[in-house]
Design a protein around this motif. Structure first.
Motif, PDB file in Angstrom:
ATOM      1  N   SER A 153       0.868  -1.174   0.000  1.00 31.80           N
ATOM      2  CA  SER A 153       0.000   0.000   0.000  1.00 31.80           C
ATOM      3  C   SER A 153       0.906   1.227   0.000  1.00 31.80           C
ATOM      4  O   SER A 153       1.922   1.248   0.704  1.00 31.80           O
ATOM      5  CB  SER A 153      -0.876  -0.040   1.258  1.00 31.80           C
ATOM      6  N   ALA A 154       0.559   2.207  -0.828  1.00 30.92           N
ATOM      7  CA  ALA A 154       1.344   3.455  -0.965  1.00 30.92           C
ATOM      8  C   ALA A 154       2.648   3.263  -1.740  1.00 30.92           C
ATOM      9  O   ALA A 154       3.516   4.135  -1.721  1.00 30.92           O
ATOM     10  CB  ALA A 154       1.634   4.112   0.382  1.00 30.92           C
ATOM     11  N   SER A 155       2.796   2.137  -2.438  1.00 34.72           N
ATOM     12  CA  SER A 155       4.001   1.954  -3.252  1.00 34.72           C
ATOM     13  C   SER A 155       3.927   2.802  -4.515  1.00 34.72           C
ATOM     14  O   SER A 155       4.956   3.129  -5.114  1.00 34.72           O
ATOM     15  CB  SER A 155       4.171   0.481  -3.630  1.00 34.72           C
ATOM     16  N   ILE A 178     -12.517  -2.610  -6.607  1.00 36.70           N
ATOM     17  CA  ILE A 178     -13.142  -3.928  -6.793  1.00 36.70           C
ATOM     18  C   ILE A 178     -13.797  -4.393  -5.486  1.00 36.70           C
ATOM     19  O   ILE A 178     -14.787  -5.125  -5.486  1.00 36.70           O
ATOM     20  CB  ILE A 178     -12.095  -4.952  -7.288  1.00 36.70           C
ATOM     21  N   ARG A 179     -13.265  -3.896  -4.372  1.00 30.55           N
ATOM     22  CA  ARG A 179     -13.840  -4.275  -3.076  1.00 30.55           C
ATOM     23  C   ARG A 179     -15.143  -3.529  -2.773  1.00 30.55           C
ATOM     24  O   ARG A 179     -15.806  -3.797  -1.782  1.00 30.55           O
ATOM     25  CB  ARG A 179     -12.808  -4.049  -1.970  1.00 30.55           C
ATOM     26  N   PHE A 180     -15.518  -2.571  -3.629  1.00 34.34           N
ATOM     27  CA  PHE A 180     -16.832  -1.933  -3.491  1.00 34.34           C
ATOM     28  C   PHE A 180     -17.917  -2.774  -4.153  1.00 34.34           C
ATOM     29  O   PHE A 180     -19.098  -2.575  -3.890  1.00 34.34           O
ATOM     30  CB  PHE A 180     -16.832  -0.538  -4.157  1.00 34.34           C
ATOM     31  N   ASP A 222      -9.162 -14.640   2.506  1.00 33.71           N
ATOM     32  CA  ASP A 222      -9.926 -13.680   1.687  1.00 33.71           C
ATOM     33  C   ASP A 222      -9.036 -13.050   0.610  1.00 33.71           C
ATOM     34  O   ASP A 222      -9.468 -12.815  -0.513  1.00 33.71           O
ATOM     35  CB  ASP A 222     -10.553 -12.595   2.560  1.00 33.71           C
ATOM     36  N   ARG A 223      -7.783 -12.775   0.968  1.00 36.28           N
ATOM     37  CA  ARG A 223      -6.881 -12.203  -0.040  1.00 36.28           C
ATOM     38  C   ARG A 223      -6.629 -13.225  -1.149  1.00 36.28           C
ATOM     39  O   ARG A 223      -6.560 -12.856  -2.327  1.00 36.28           O
ATOM     40  CB  ARG A 223      -5.564 -11.770   0.598  1.00 36.28           C
ATOM     41  N   ASN A 224      -6.494 -14.504  -0.773  1.00 38.61           N
ATOM     42  CA  ASN A 224      -6.308 -15.554  -1.794  1.00 38.61           C
ATOM     43  C   ASN A 224      -7.480 -15.536  -2.768  1.00 38.61           C
ATOM     44  O   ASN A 224      -7.307 -15.577  -3.987  1.00 38.61           O
ATOM     45  CB  ASN A 224      -6.236 -16.951  -1.171  1.00 38.61           C
ATOM     46  N   GLU A 225      -8.688 -15.448  -2.211  1.00 38.07           N
ATOM     47  CA  GLU A 225      -9.890 -15.470  -3.051  1.00 38.07           C
ATOM     48  C   GLU A 225     -10.001 -14.185  -3.878  1.00 38.07           C
ATOM     49  O   GLU A 225     -10.374 -14.226  -5.060  1.00 38.07           O
ATOM     50  CB  GLU A 225     -11.134 -15.669  -2.164  1.00 38.07           C
ATOM     51  N   ASN A 226      -9.649 -13.049  -3.267  1.00 43.69           N
ATOM     52  CA  ASN A 226      -9.631 -11.765  -3.979  1.00 43.69           C
ATOM     53  C   ASN A 226      -8.769 -11.881  -5.242  1.00 43.69           C
ATOM     54  O   ASN A 226      -9.210 -11.567  -6.353  1.00 43.69           O
ATOM     55  CB  ASN A 226      -9.041 -10.713  -3.019  1.00 43.69           C
ATOM     56  N   ILE A 227      -7.566 -12.385  -5.058  1.00 42.81           N
ATOM     57  CA  ILE A 227      -6.622 -12.447  -6.186  1.00 42.81           C
ATOM     58  C   ILE A 227      -7.043 -13.518  -7.195  1.00 42.81           C
ATOM     59  O   ILE A 227      -6.926 -13.316  -8.406  1.00 42.81           O
ATOM     60  CB  ILE A 227      -5.174 -12.682  -5.665  1.00 42.81           C
ATOM     61  N   ARG A 228      -7.589 -14.615  -6.701  1.00 40.76           N
ATOM     62  CA  ARG A 228      -8.064 -15.663  -7.637  1.00 40.76           C
ATOM     63  C   ARG A 228      -9.140 -15.081  -8.565  1.00 40.76           C
ATOM     64  O   ARG A 228      -9.087 -15.254  -9.781  1.00 40.76           O
ATOM     65  CB  ARG A 228      -8.630 -16.855  -6.855  1.00 40.76           C
ATOM     66  N   SER A 267      -4.116  -3.486 -10.320  1.00 40.43           N
ATOM     67  CA  SER A 267      -3.269  -2.949  -9.232  1.00 40.43           C
ATOM     68  C   SER A 267      -3.837  -3.400  -7.891  1.00 40.43           C
ATOM     69  O   SER A 267      -4.761  -2.803  -7.362  1.00 40.43           O
ATOM     70  CB  SER A 267      -3.126  -1.428  -9.313  1.00 40.43           C
ATOM     71  N   PHE A 268      -3.270  -4.499  -7.433  1.00 41.08           N
ATOM     72  CA  PHE A 268      -3.636  -5.124  -6.155  1.00 41.08           C
ATOM     73  C   PHE A 268      -2.347  -5.377  -5.387  1.00 41.08           C
ATOM     74  O   PHE A 268      -1.324  -5.694  -6.006  1.00 41.08           O
ATOM     75  CB  PHE A 268      -4.357  -6.460  -6.398  1.00 41.08           C
ATOM     76  N   ILE A 269      -2.428  -5.267  -4.063  1.00 34.21           N
ATOM     77  CA  ILE A 269      -1.216  -5.565  -3.285  1.00 34.21           C
ATOM     78  C   ILE A 269      -0.740  -6.969  -3.658  1.00 34.21           C
ATOM     79  O   ILE A 269       0.419  -7.212  -3.855  1.00 34.21           O
ATOM     80  CB  ILE A 269      -1.497  -5.471  -1.764  1.00 34.21           C
ATOM     81  N   GLY A 271      -3.477   7.504   5.436  1.00 31.47           N
ATOM     82  CA  GLY A 271      -3.400   7.411   6.896  1.00 31.47           C
ATOM     83  C   GLY A 271      -3.599   5.992   7.418  1.00 31.47           C
ATOM     84  O   GLY A 271      -3.893   5.783   8.597  1.00 31.47           O
ATOM     85  N   LEU A 272      -3.405   4.984   6.523  1.00 30.40           N
ATOM     86  CA  LEU A 272      -3.687   3.597   6.920  1.00 30.40           C
ATOM     87  C   LEU A 272      -2.571   3.001   7.774  1.00 30.40           C
ATOM     88  O   LEU A 272      -2.841   2.218   8.695  1.00 30.40           O
ATOM     89  CB  LEU A 272      -3.927   2.731   5.673  1.00 30.40           C
ATOM     90  N   TYR A 273      -1.317   3.365   7.458  1.00 27.38           N
ATOM     91  CA  TYR A 273      -0.200   2.842   8.262  1.00 27.38           C
ATOM     92  C   TYR A 273      -0.329   3.344   9.705  1.00 27.38           C
ATOM     93  O   TYR A 273      -0.092   2.604  10.655  1.00 27.38           O
ATOM     94  CB  TYR A 273       1.145   3.269   7.663  1.00 27.38           C
TER      95      TYR A 273
HETATM   96  S1  PPS Z   1      -4.904  -7.634  -1.449  1.00 32.59           S
HETATM   97  O1  PPS Z   1      -3.918  -7.850  -0.386  1.00 32.59           O
HETATM   98  O2  PPS Z   1      -4.310  -7.740  -2.792  1.00 32.59           O
HETATM   99  O3  PPS Z   1      -6.045  -8.558  -1.296  1.00 32.59           O
HETATM  100  O4  PPS Z   1      -5.416  -6.141  -1.235  1.00 32.59           O
HETATM  101  P1  PPS Z   1      -6.173  -5.194  -2.300  1.00 32.59           P
HETATM  102  O5  PPS Z   1      -7.397  -5.855  -2.818  1.00 32.59           O
HETATM  103  O6  PPS Z   1      -5.190  -4.685  -3.296  1.00 32.59           O
HETATM  104  O7  PPS Z   1      -6.663  -4.003  -1.389  1.00 32.59           O
HETATM  105  C1  PPS Z   1      -5.720  -3.120  -0.843  1.00 32.59           C
HETATM  106  C2  PPS Z   1      -6.368  -1.785  -0.476  1.00 32.59           C
HETATM  107  O8  PPS Z   1      -7.238  -1.938   0.625  1.00 32.59           O
HETATM  108  C3  PPS Z   1      -6.993  -0.962   1.626  1.00 32.59           C
HETATM  109  N1  PPS Z   1      -6.787  -1.711   2.877  1.00 32.59           N
HETATM  110  C4  PPS Z   1      -5.770  -2.558   3.187  1.00 32.59           C
HETATM  111  N2  PPS Z   1      -4.622  -2.883   2.563  1.00 32.59           N
HETATM  112  C5  PPS Z   1      -3.816  -3.805   3.179  1.00 32.59           C
HETATM  113  N3  PPS Z   1      -4.084  -4.390   4.358  1.00 32.59           N
HETATM  114  C6  PPS Z   1      -5.224  -4.089   5.017  1.00 32.59           C
HETATM  115  N4  PPS Z   1      -5.505  -4.681   6.185  1.00 32.59           N
HETATM  116  C7  PPS Z   1      -6.119  -3.136   4.434  1.00 32.59           C
HETATM  117  N5  PPS Z   1      -7.316  -2.600   4.830  1.00 32.59           N
HETATM  118  C8  PPS Z   1      -7.694  -1.751   3.868  1.00 32.59           C
HETATM  119  C9  PPS Z   1      -5.887  -0.067   1.140  1.00 32.59           C
HETATM  120  O9  PPS Z   1      -6.486   1.147   0.724  1.00 32.59           O
HETATM  121  C10 PPS Z   1      -5.291  -0.795  -0.056  1.00 32.59           C
HETATM  122  O10 PPS Z   1      -5.106   0.040  -1.185  1.00 32.59           O
HETATM  123  P2  PPS Z   1      -3.661   0.494  -1.734  1.00 32.59           P
HETATM  124  O11 PPS Z   1      -3.971   1.148  -3.040  1.00 32.59           O
HETATM  125  O12 PPS Z   1      -2.806  -0.729  -1.899  1.00 32.59           O
HETATM  126  O13 PPS Z   1      -3.144   1.459  -0.708  1.00 32.59           O
END
Ligand code: PPS
Length: 200
Positions: free
Chosen positions: A34-36, A64-66, A78-84, A103-105, A145-147
């Motif tokens: 996140s934030a890369s 996509i999570r909306f 859940d992340r495994n299923e998200n990416i699948r 663009s997914f983590i 502000g997630l970190y």
């Molecule tokens: S993953 O790991 O691939 O399933 O995640 P992804 O679908 O790309 O979703 C990442 C975005 O969700 C927000 N977010 C979190 N990220 C990581 N860990 C946790 N616990 C979490 N909770 C919410 C965050 O905004 C991520 O977006 P990016 O663009 O990466 O910052």
């Protein structure tokens, strides 16, 4: 998987479709903390491609999570299923001769390998782009502000803080996010795609 189902092949191969459409289909898979900067770079690349008359479409983690994946959280399962699911969706876009930008983590190596394998089995190119940044730098940026929330214990299982990120080992492209501007990152990807004759 359900039983009593039958695979119906398309009337055209992917190569035939690409030739008729005069447009390649492939997936450009961005991965990183996140934030890369993966979404920023993917957005700029999508613009470049669209302005060069390519059909391109970006699938974004948050967005996509909306919808499609609104039933999923951030546990490993859940992340495994998200990416699948995203791998399957990207494959559909790519098979239809669109340049799919994801663009997914996508923190787990096995999930990214699965996405690659799904594409390779269908003869569709898969280009992994690792947007590399250290946790310290990502945390310094912290645009949402997630970190800060993760450090305060308000977000559980946050990638890089309390959940793992497995660095790619065989990514086709590595972008050193701290030292590379968005335009330069796009040029790096475009020059790779041109060099491999994936686009003209
Ligand atoms: S993953 O790991 O691939 O399933 O995640 P992804 O679908 O790309 O979703 C990442 C975005 O969700 C927000 N977010 C979190 N990220 C990581 N860990 C946790 N616990 C979490 N909770 C919410 C965050 O905004 C991520 O977006 P990016 O663009 O990466 O910052």
């Amino acid at each position: 998987m359900a039983t009593n189902i039958t695979w119906h092949p398309h009337s055209l191969t992917h190569a035939e479709r690409a030739s008729l459409r005069r447009q390649p289909g492939l997936t450009i898979w961005f991965t990183g903390l996140s934030a890369s900067g993966k979404s920023t770079i993917a957005t700029a690349l999508e613009q470049h491609l669209l302005h060069s008359s390519y059909a391109a479409y970006r699938l974004d983690g948050d967005n996509i999570r909306f919808g499609l994946n609104k039933d999923l959280g951030f546990s490993e399962t859940d992340r495994n299923e998200n990416i699948r699911r995203i791998a399957e969706v990207a494959l559909l876009f790519a098979d239809s001769c669109t340049l799919a930008l994801t663009s997914f983590i996508s923190p787990y190596r096995a999930d990214r390998l699965l996405a690659r394998k799904l594409h390779e089995e269908r003869g569709i190119k898969f280009v992994e782009v690792y947007v590399q940044v250290g946790v310290e730098e990502a945390e310094r940026r912290d645009p949402k502000g997630l970190y800060k929330k993760a450090r305060a214990g308000e977000i559980k299982e946050f990638t890089g803080v309390s959940a793992p990120y497995e660095e790619p080992e065989g990514a086709e492209i590595v972008i050193r996010s701290g030292e590379t501007g968005v335009e330069e990152a796009c040029r790096q990807i475009l020059s790779y795609l041109e060099g491999k004759r994936l686009i003209e």
